[in-house]
Write an enzyme that holds these catalytic residues in place. Structure first.
Site, short mmCIF file in Angstrom:
data_model
loop_
_atom_site.label_atom_id
_atom_site.label_comp_id
_atom_site.label_asym_id
_atom_site.label_seq_id
_atom_site.Cartn_x
_atom_site.Cartn_y
_atom_site.Cartn_z
N ASP A 9 0.79 -1.15 -0.02
CA ASP A 9 -0.14 0.06 -0.10
C ASP A 9 0.80 1.47 -0.10
OD1 ASP A 9 -1.77 1.97 0.36
OD2 ASP A 9 -2.39 1.26 2.40
N ASP A 105 -2.86 2.51 -6.26
CA ASP A 105 -1.73 2.77 -5.34
C ASP A 105 -1.72 1.50 -4.25
OD1 ASP A 105 -4.03 3.14 -3.65
OD2 ASP A 105 -3.38 4.66 -2.78
N GLU A 106 -2.35 0.48 -4.58
CA GLU A 106 -1.97 -0.81 -3.89
C GLU A 106 -2.11 -2.00 -4.71
OE1 GLU A 106 -4.60 -0.57 -0.48
OE2 GLU A 106 -6.32 -1.51 -1.40
#
Length: 215
Positions: A9, A105-106
């Protein structure tokens, strides 16, 4: 062989991308905002210097400026974030052939059987974190477990730059005391519904009748 799943993350991703591109922002409270020219816009991502003042994602710009008058506001640059996201995924692909991107973003990585190449899960996570930091100047947190749900929960426990292992044996001690809102997938409305029937913690959920939960 026990499954090993990572959730990587990225920390404060949008504003971190901006800081990597413009190092002058480092050490100053800054945020990416929907439209900095309009006081009605919202904060899309605040760096940790701004968060010290209480600035948070989805906060209105005028509220953020009340808390932190000196905050630097930057309009979003979607192309930059997508490019950086692609670069992050490129680094992750060096460590596992099985990647499931969950958002810009993860991503989850299946690291099962990778110990011979990268060491124990904690060592492998440290290598991934250092590679992202050294090559892209970005921060991340990594959750380690045996399934996607627990890996996601683990990634939230320590930010920024946190690596957390959360195996099934750890669940009663580490997860059950947490309020229901801390559980991945539970939003405001579900939190309200659960509290109304006396379910206040993740432990309460674990001990509840599945039939009642389904209703």
């Amino acid at each position: 062989m026990k499954r090993v799943i990572f959730l990587v993350d990225m920390n404060a991703f949008y504003i971190s991308c901006e800081m990597a591109q413009n190092p002058e922002l480092k050490g100053k409270p800054a945020a990416v905002a929907g439209d900095p020219k309009k006081r009605t816009g919202i904060i899309l991502a605040a760096n940790y210097d701004a968060r010290k003042y209480g600035v948070r994602t989805t906060m209105l710009i005028h509220e953020a400026k009340k808390l932190c008058p000196d905050i630097i506001l930057i309009p979003p640059h979607r192309d930059l974030y997508e490019k950086k996201s692609s670069e992050v995924m490129g680094i992750l692909s060096r460590y596992s052939p099985v990647i499931q991107q969950n958002s810009i973003d993860e991503a989850w990585l299946d690291m099962t059987g990778c110990e011979a190449l990268f060491g124990k899960p904690l060592e492998a996570a440290e290598k991934i974190m250092k590679a992202i930091m050294n090559e892209l100047d970005l921060w991340c947190s990594i959750g380690i477990s045996e399934n996607k749900f627990l890996a996601k929960m683990a990634s939230e426990i320590k930010k920024p730059l946190g690596i957390t292992e959360l195996w099934r044996r750890d669940v009663p001690k580490k997860l059950w005391p947490l309020p229901v809102r801390e559980m991945y997938g539970i939003g405001k409305q579900t939190e309200k519904a659960l509290i109304e029937i006396g379910i206040n913690t993740i432990g309460d959920i674990a001990k509840s009748d599945p039939v009642i939960l389904a209703k």
